[in-house]
Enzyme design. Structure first.
Site, PDB file in Angstrom:
ATOM      1  N   LYS A 274     -44.596  57.614   8.994  1.00 55.77           N
ATOM      2  CA  LYS A 274     -43.272  58.198   8.740  1.00 55.77           C
ATOM      3  C   LYS A 274     -42.386  58.101   9.970  1.00 55.77           C
ATOM      4  O   LYS A 274     -41.180  58.253   9.884  1.00 55.77           O
ATOM      5  CB  LYS A 274     -43.376  59.637   8.232  1.00 55.77           C
ATOM      6  CG  LYS A 274     -44.324  60.534   8.979  1.00 55.77           C
ATOM      7  CD  LYS A 274     -44.655  61.782   8.137  1.00 55.77           C
ATOM      8  CE  LYS A 274     -46.013  62.354   8.528  1.00 55.77           C
ATOM      9  NZ  LYS A 274     -46.596  63.243   7.560  1.00 55.77           N
TER      10      LYS A 274
ATOM     11  N   LYS B 269     -49.965  50.741  11.756  1.00 53.47           N
ATOM     12  CA  LYS B 269     -50.192  51.703  10.665  1.00 53.47           C
ATOM     13  C   LYS B 269     -48.881  52.021   9.945  1.00 53.47           C
ATOM     14  O   LYS B 269     -47.842  52.119  10.596  1.00 53.47           O
ATOM     15  CB  LYS B 269     -50.762  52.961  11.323  1.00 53.47           C
ATOM     16  CG  LYS B 269     -51.189  54.046  10.406  1.00 53.47           C
ATOM     17  CD  LYS B 269     -51.684  55.250  11.201  1.00 53.47           C
ATOM     18  CE  LYS B 269     -50.548  56.082  11.741  1.00 53.47           C
ATOM     19  NZ  LYS B 269     -50.908  57.448  12.138  1.00 53.47           N
TER      20      LYS B 269
ATOM     21  N   LYS C  42     -48.414  59.031  21.028  1.00 59.97           N
ATOM     22  CA  LYS C  42     -47.263  59.894  20.731  1.00 59.97           C
ATOM     23  C   LYS C  42     -46.494  60.267  21.986  1.00 59.97           C
ATOM     24  O   LYS C  42     -45.274  60.418  21.952  1.00 59.97           O
ATOM     25  CB  LYS C  42     -47.718  61.170  20.017  1.00 59.97           C
ATOM     26  CG  LYS C  42     -48.004  60.984  18.553  1.00 59.97           C
ATOM     27  CD  LYS C  42     -47.866  62.316  17.839  1.00 59.97           C
ATOM     28  CE  LYS C  42     -48.063  62.201  16.351  1.00 59.97           C
ATOM     29  NZ  LYS C  42     -47.951  63.491  15.686  1.00 59.97           N
TER      30      LYS C  42
HETATM   31  P1  TYM Z   1     -50.845  63.359   9.368  1.00 60.34           P
HETATM   32  O1  TYM Z   1     -49.908  64.395   8.915  1.00 60.34           O
HETATM   33  O2  TYM Z   1     -50.394  62.354  10.369  1.00 60.34           O
HETATM   34  O3  TYM Z   1     -51.414  62.565   8.149  1.00 60.34           O
HETATM   35  C1  TYM Z   1     -51.991  63.246   7.040  1.00 60.34           C
HETATM   36  C2  TYM Z   1     -53.156  62.462   6.468  1.00 60.34           C
HETATM   37  O4  TYM Z   1     -52.701  61.161   6.062  1.00 60.34           O
HETATM   38  C3  TYM Z   1     -53.529  60.170   6.650  1.00 60.34           C
HETATM   39  N1  TYM Z   1     -52.701  58.981   6.923  1.00 60.34           N
HETATM   40  C4  TYM Z   1     -53.039  57.750   6.542  1.00 60.34           C
HETATM   41  N2  TYM Z   1     -54.081  57.272   5.861  1.00 60.34           N
HETATM   42  C5  TYM Z   1     -54.129  55.943   5.625  1.00 60.34           C
HETATM   43  N3  TYM Z   1     -53.157  55.085   6.045  1.00 60.34           N
HETATM   44  C6  TYM Z   1     -52.086  55.517   6.732  1.00 60.34           C
HETATM   45  N4  TYM Z   1     -51.126  54.671   7.113  1.00 60.34           N
HETATM   46  C7  TYM Z   1     -51.977  56.910   7.012  1.00 60.34           C
HETATM   47  N5  TYM Z   1     -51.062  57.682   7.648  1.00 60.34           N
HETATM   48  C8  TYM Z   1     -51.519  58.940   7.588  1.00 60.34           C
HETATM   49  C9  TYM Z   1     -54.045  60.795   7.932  1.00 60.34           C
HETATM   50  O5  TYM Z   1     -55.231  60.162   8.374  1.00 60.34           O
HETATM   51  C10 TYM Z   1     -54.270  62.213   7.499  1.00 60.34           C
HETATM   52  O6  TYM Z   1     -55.522  62.352   6.860  1.00 60.34           O
HETATM   53  N6  TYM Z   1     -53.805  65.688  12.625  1.00 60.34           N
HETATM   54  C11 TYM Z   1     -53.569  65.493  11.221  1.00 60.34           C
HETATM   55  C12 TYM Z   1     -53.289  66.774  10.471  1.00 60.34           C
HETATM   56  C13 TYM Z   1     -54.313  67.837  10.632  1.00 60.34           C
HETATM   57  C14 TYM Z   1     -55.607  67.850  10.051  1.00 60.34           C
HETATM   58  C15 TYM Z   1     -56.189  69.078  10.438  1.00 60.34           C
HETATM   59  C16 TYM Z   1     -56.311  66.959   9.250  1.00 60.34           C
HETATM   60  C17 TYM Z   1     -54.172  68.992  11.323  1.00 60.34           C
HETATM   61  N7  TYM Z   1     -55.290  69.741  11.211  1.00 60.34           N
HETATM   62  C18 TYM Z   1     -57.484  69.427  10.047  1.00 60.34           C
HETATM   63  C19 TYM Z   1     -57.604  67.308   8.867  1.00 60.34           C
HETATM   64  C20 TYM Z   1     -58.162  68.512   9.259  1.00 60.34           C
HETATM   65  C21 TYM Z   1     -52.347  64.593  11.069  1.00 60.34           C
HETATM   66  O7  TYM Z   1     -51.534  64.472  11.936  1.00 60.34           O
HETATM   67  O8  TYM Z   1     -52.199  64.036   9.888  1.00 60.34           O
END
Ligand code: TYM
Length: 341
Positions: free
Chosen positions: A205, A202, A119
């Site tokens: 968004k 991957k 990032k």
């Molecule tokens: P974020 O917002 O990027 O994504 C949310 C969830 O979606 C999953 N994900 C995917 N799974 C499969 N294939 C993909 N292409 C894909 N893109 C996204 C992510 O693995 C995630 O589960 N850091 C986290 C948010 C967060 C969090 C937490 C998660 C903050 N605090 C505590 C769990 C527990 C994040 O950026 O997710």
């Protein structure tokens, strides 16, 4: 530490930065619903707006994205009565415990985080301090509830290992058995949904190409067009998963199909093995439209009543705080803070 001493509790979060993708839905949200419906856990799901602002967010867009994400959770099947559904910034315990964990986590641990490197890009000196500290706040999200299980996609694995390291170091430093060592739950056919344009990247968004992803708000025509144009190879589909090993794009489409259909990859291939993509892609589009359009329709309907969404978020935050506040209080006590009011 014996996990049995902790209430079985699920926590997970999604950033309200931009819209939801099929990756978020299959890798996370759909599985959040399954864990809620199993009835074995208390389930807590969070819109992590404090994480979102580690990179620039337009304030009005952030507010809208947070409400839209809430609508997405509900449309996908999260019941705000059975689960706790809220946005992170309304429960200050996240930021407060995050500070304590900033003081537990080591610089070296953070420097190894691949997501920070991705990032921050080439100009890491210009990244926000929040982006660097991001995983410590994520550990606070989870541990403020003593959550035992965290369903996520594959890309969050390293962050969850760090959460475990923080819990272990805290417990060791202070000689307590206070924080649980959380289990990541990374399961199913779609733990890593890939870009439709490049099977090595991957689905995200933040990809500049909208054709690389399916958005949860895409209409039937857009979904069909994106799947029709998805990159593939010229071979027919194999009849066993082994035949997908060196075929990233083919594997991705089959994984998506399996996850949407609630089937295993082997079950799907038993049906579609031998078919060309010209035949398989329309099947995938029909399935995707059938599964996703009710969700996007319901999201749009829910978005018409923002007062109701805000009420749900407010109520969720109150319930979340009831759990997190005593855990934070106990943490301050362990660390040695005077608490006199
Ligand atoms: P974020 O917002 O990027 O994504 C949310 C969830 O979606 C999953 N994900 C995917 N799974 C499969 N294939 C993909 N292409 C894909 N893109 C996204 C992510 O693995 C995630 O589960 N850091 C986290 C948010 C967060 C969090 C937490 C998660 C903050 N605090 C505590 C769990 C527990 C994040 O950026 O997710």
């Amino acid at each position: 530490m014996a996990e049995a001493s902790f209430t079985p509790r699920v926590f997970s979060g999604i950033q309200p930065s931009g819209g939801l993708t099929l990756g978020n839905y299959l890798g996370a949200m759909k599985r959040f619903v399954e864990m809620q419906d199993r009835g074995e856990f208390e389930t807590i799901y969070c819109m992590v707006d404090l994480h979102a602002i580690t990179v620039w967010q337009d304030p009005e867009k952030l507010r809208r994205a947070t409400r839209e994400l809430c609508a997405g959770f509900i449309a996908a099947g999260i019941d705000p009565e059975r689960s706790i559904l809220f946005n992170q910034s309304q429960v200050p315990e996240h930021a407060q415990l995050g500070w304590i964990f900033n003081c537990v986590a080591r610089m070296g641990w953070m420097q190894r985080m691949t997501q920070f490197k991705d990032k921050a890009g080439k100009n890491a000196q210009n990244a926000s301090l929040g982006l660097f500290a991001y995983p410590a706040l994520m550990a606070a999200d989870i541990l403020a509830y003593h959550a035992t299980h965290v369903p996520v996609g594959e890309d969050q694995k390293q962050h969850l290992e760090l959460t475990r390291d923080i819990a272990i170091k805290f417990n060791n430093d202070f000689g307590v058995d206070f924080f649980p060592v959380t289990e990541p739950v990374i399961e199913g056919a779609a733990t890593r949904v890939m870009s439709l344009r490049d099977g090595s990247k991957k689905m995200s968004k933040s990809d500049p190409s909208d054709m690389s992803r399916i958005n949860m708000t895409d209409d039937a025509d857009a979904i069909a067009q994106k799947i029709r144009k998805a990159r593939t190879d010229p071979e027919a589909l194999p009849s066993e998963a082994k035949g997908l090993e060196d075929r990233a794009e083919a594997r991705n489409l089959v994984n998506i199909y399996a996850a949407l259909a609630d089937q295993s990859v082997d079950q799907v291939l038993a049906d579609v093995g031998g078919k060309q993509f010209s035949e398989f892609k329309p099947m995938l589009s029909d399935l995707a439209v059938a599964k996703l359009s009710p969700i996007s329709g319901e999201m749009a309907r829910l978005m018409e009543d923002q007062t109701e969404i805000d009420r749900i978020l407010g109520r969720g935050a109150e319930r979340a705080q009831e759990i997190a506040a005593p855990i934070l209080e106990k943490t301050y006590d362990i660390v040695g803070m005077v608490r006199s009011r």
